[in-house]
Structures are given as C-alpha cells and as structure tokens.
Design a protein around this motif. Structure first.
Motif, short mmCIF file in Angstrom:
data_model
loop_
_atom_site.label_atom_id
_atom_site.label_comp_id
_atom_site.label_asym_id
_atom_site.label_seq_id
_atom_site.Cartn_x
_atom_site.Cartn_y
_atom_site.Cartn_z
N GLN A 163 0.83 -1.20 0.00
CA GLN A 163 0.00 0.00 0.00
C GLN A 163 0.87 1.25 0.00
O GLN A 163 1.87 1.33 0.71
CB GLN A 163 -0.91 0.00 1.23
N PRO A 164 0.51 2.26 -0.80
CA PRO A 164 1.32 3.49 -0.83
C PRO A 164 1.37 4.18 0.53
O PRO A 164 0.37 4.22 1.26
CB PRO A 164 0.58 4.36 -1.86
N LYS A 165 2.52 4.73 0.86
CA LYS A 165 2.63 5.61 2.02
C LYS A 165 2.16 7.00 1.60
O LYS A 165 2.33 7.39 0.45
CB LYS A 165 4.08 5.67 2.52
N ARG A 166 1.58 7.76 2.53
CA ARG A 166 1.07 9.08 2.16
C ARG A 166 1.07 10.00 3.38
O ARG A 166 1.02 9.55 4.52
CB ARG A 166 -0.35 8.97 1.60
N SER A 186 -0.17 14.32 4.40
CA SER A 186 -0.53 15.72 4.16
C SER A 186 -0.06 16.50 5.37
O SER A 186 -0.38 16.14 6.51
CB SER A 186 -2.05 15.87 3.99
N SER A 200 -1.95 10.81 7.66
CA SER A 200 -0.85 10.07 7.05
C SER A 200 -1.09 8.58 7.16
O SER A 200 -1.93 8.12 7.94
CB SER A 200 0.48 10.43 7.72
N CYS A 220 3.86 14.54 -5.67
CA CYS A 220 3.72 15.63 -4.69
C CYS A 220 2.79 16.71 -5.24
O CYS A 220 2.69 16.91 -6.45
CB CYS A 220 5.07 16.29 -4.39
N ASN A 268 1.07 17.64 -0.03
CA ASN A 268 0.62 16.25 -0.10
C ASN A 268 1.70 15.41 -0.80
O ASN A 268 2.20 15.78 -1.85
CB ASN A 268 -0.68 16.14 -0.89
N ILE A 286 2.66 11.27 -1.87
CA ILE A 286 2.31 9.84 -1.97
C ILE A 286 3.54 9.10 -2.46
O ILE A 286 4.15 9.49 -3.45
CB ILE A 286 1.12 9.61 -2.92
N TYR A 346 4.86 5.39 -3.72
CA TYR A 346 4.46 4.07 -4.20
C TYR A 346 5.65 3.11 -4.14
O TYR A 346 6.72 3.42 -4.68
CB TYR A 346 3.96 4.15 -5.65
#
Length: 271
Positions: free
Chosen positions: A161-164, A166, A184, A215, A266, A268, A270
């Motif tokens: 799963q992508p890390k994310r 804001s 996050s 970004c 923001n 993200i 992958y």
C-alpha cells in the motif's frame, strides 16, 4: 482464501503438488537436521529429524548440518542457478533411497513426502534425498496456522500500500523542526530542513530507493507553488533525494524562482 482441507477428510488422491504450495522450515537442532514442509492450502504437514550419525552412516552426507540448511534454503527459494528442489510422494514405510521417477507428484493418504535437492556448480556437485512423514494435526493447530497465514497476507498487502502524508510546512515551523501532520499512513514524521525543503520519514524502510513519489502543494499568495523531489547543487541525485528511510521534498515558487513554504503539502510514495 480457500478453506483448508482437514487431514483425513479428503479423497484418497489429490492433484499434483507444487513446491510453491509448501512452506519449508530447515534448521539445525543440536546435532540434528530438522526439516518440515507444510502445504499452505491443505495444511498437511510433513517433518523429520535426521541425526548427524544418520546423515553420515545412512546417507553418506558428511557436510556440516549448517551447510545443509543453507543449501536447502537456497534451493527452495529457486533464485540461484545450479540448484533444484523437488518434492514427490510415496510409501512411508520405505527405508531405502528411491529415484524421483519411482514416486508420484500427487499425494495419496498415508504417503510420505520426499525432498530431492540437487546442486550442480563449477566447484561443487551433490544430490540429496530426505523423507518426511505426515504429522497428525489437531483442529486447533490448523486454525492457528490459518490465522497466521491470513496475518502474513495482511502484512504483505500493507507493504504494497502506498505511504502518504498531508502536512503543514509553513505556519510557525522553524528549521529542523517537525511539521504538523494533517493525516498520514506509513509516515512517522516530517522535518522542515529549510525554506521549502522537507524530509519525510517512513515508519518502515522501503525495500530499495527505486520507489515512485508524487507531490502537490497548496497555492501561496498569488505566485503559486509546485512541489517535487528536492536536490542540491552538490548531491542532485536519487541517493540524496530518495533513501530507504526517508525522501526529501521541495516546494518552489516559479515566479520568484525560489523555494517557498506551503501550508498544505501532499506526498504519496508508491513501493
């Protein structure tokens, strides 16, 4: 996930068994070699322990047990040329070595599992055979393994799963201080290094630094801000921008041609 088949509840014969359906455990236990193969679908389990004396006298295997463990692990992985790892099924009462051609690729009730390991390298060549006996399993044992397998699948999906994140990189944030995170996943913290330069730290390290980053940044006054990977004149490369533990993000104002902070950034990542 397929429902596990309980030992003894199946038909007498099953479809061809693949090495990929099995998890292997190979380890040294005192002066003995312990081998276990467990089918992740049917939950059937086969194991056996071979003493050093049995390996030498019964199989003419004189290598250290630790070396055998290493050979089995490498061969089972299928990732190194020169090694093969195969399984077959046959008479559990047999006490002699048999060839693969004499055994079946399909399991039937009461069979033993035979491991065939072959190593053919420029500096070393050998073939090994090990017979593992089927173990009686309780429903609690099978249920516990089902839960463990499900947890491993969940953990594997989490890594994919992508890390994310804001975060606020502007209001009241000083140099080398943590930024306020709005929300996050997989991110431990964000540090503001300097104006418009931020380091995003991961909760778990990435497998390598070949991941993908996207970004975006909120508009600031009327000039606008864009976000992207941040380098510098001395180390403007991936090793500087992207590390296993973190990545470096920059926000810049095109009109001013200078770094600017943003109150909403923001990111993200992958895998």
């Amino acid at each position: 996930m397929a429902q596990p088949l309980q030992p003894g509840s199946q038909t007498n014969e099953e479809a061809k068994q693949s090495v990929g359906d099995y998890k292997g455990v190979f380890r040294q236990a005192s002066d003995s070699l312990y081998l276990m193969m467990r089918n992740t679908k049917t939950k059937r389990c086969f194991n056996n322990t071979f003493s050093k004396k049995t390996l030498i006298e019964g199989k003419d295997i004189k290598q250290p047990i630790s070396e055998l463990v290493n050979l089995l692990t490498i061969a089972k992985s299928g990732q190194k040329a020169g090694f093969t790892f195969d399984i077959r099924f046959g008479d559990a009462e047999n006490i002699k070595n048999v060839s693969m051609n004499e055994l079946s690729q399909s399991y039937k009730k009461g069979d033993a599992l035979y491991i065939f390991l072959s190593a053919k390298l420029d500096y070393f060549s050998a073939e090994y055979q090990f017979k593992l006996l089927e173990q009686q399993r309780s429903e609690d044992d099978i249920l516990r393994e089902v839960v463990e397998d499900m947890q491993q699948e969940i953990d594997s999906l989490k890594k994919m799963q992508p890390k994310r994140v804001s975060f606020n990189g502007r209001d009241g944030v000083k140099q080398n201080k943590e930024c306020q995170i709005y929300n996050s996943f997989g991110i431990s913290k964000v540090i503001r290094e300097s104006t418009g330069v931020y380091v995003v730290y991961f909760e778990e390290p990435m497998a390598n630094n070949n991941y993908i980053i996207t970004c975006s940044a909120n508009l600031w006054y009327t000039n606008g801000v864009f976000a992207g990977l941040e380098g510098n004149n001395k180390e403007n490369d991936r090793a500087y921008k992207q590390k296993k533990e973190c990545c470096r993000i920059g926000t810049r104002c095109p009109r001013a041609n200078a770094n600017r902070d943003s109150d909403l950034i923001n990111v993200i990542i992958y895998p």
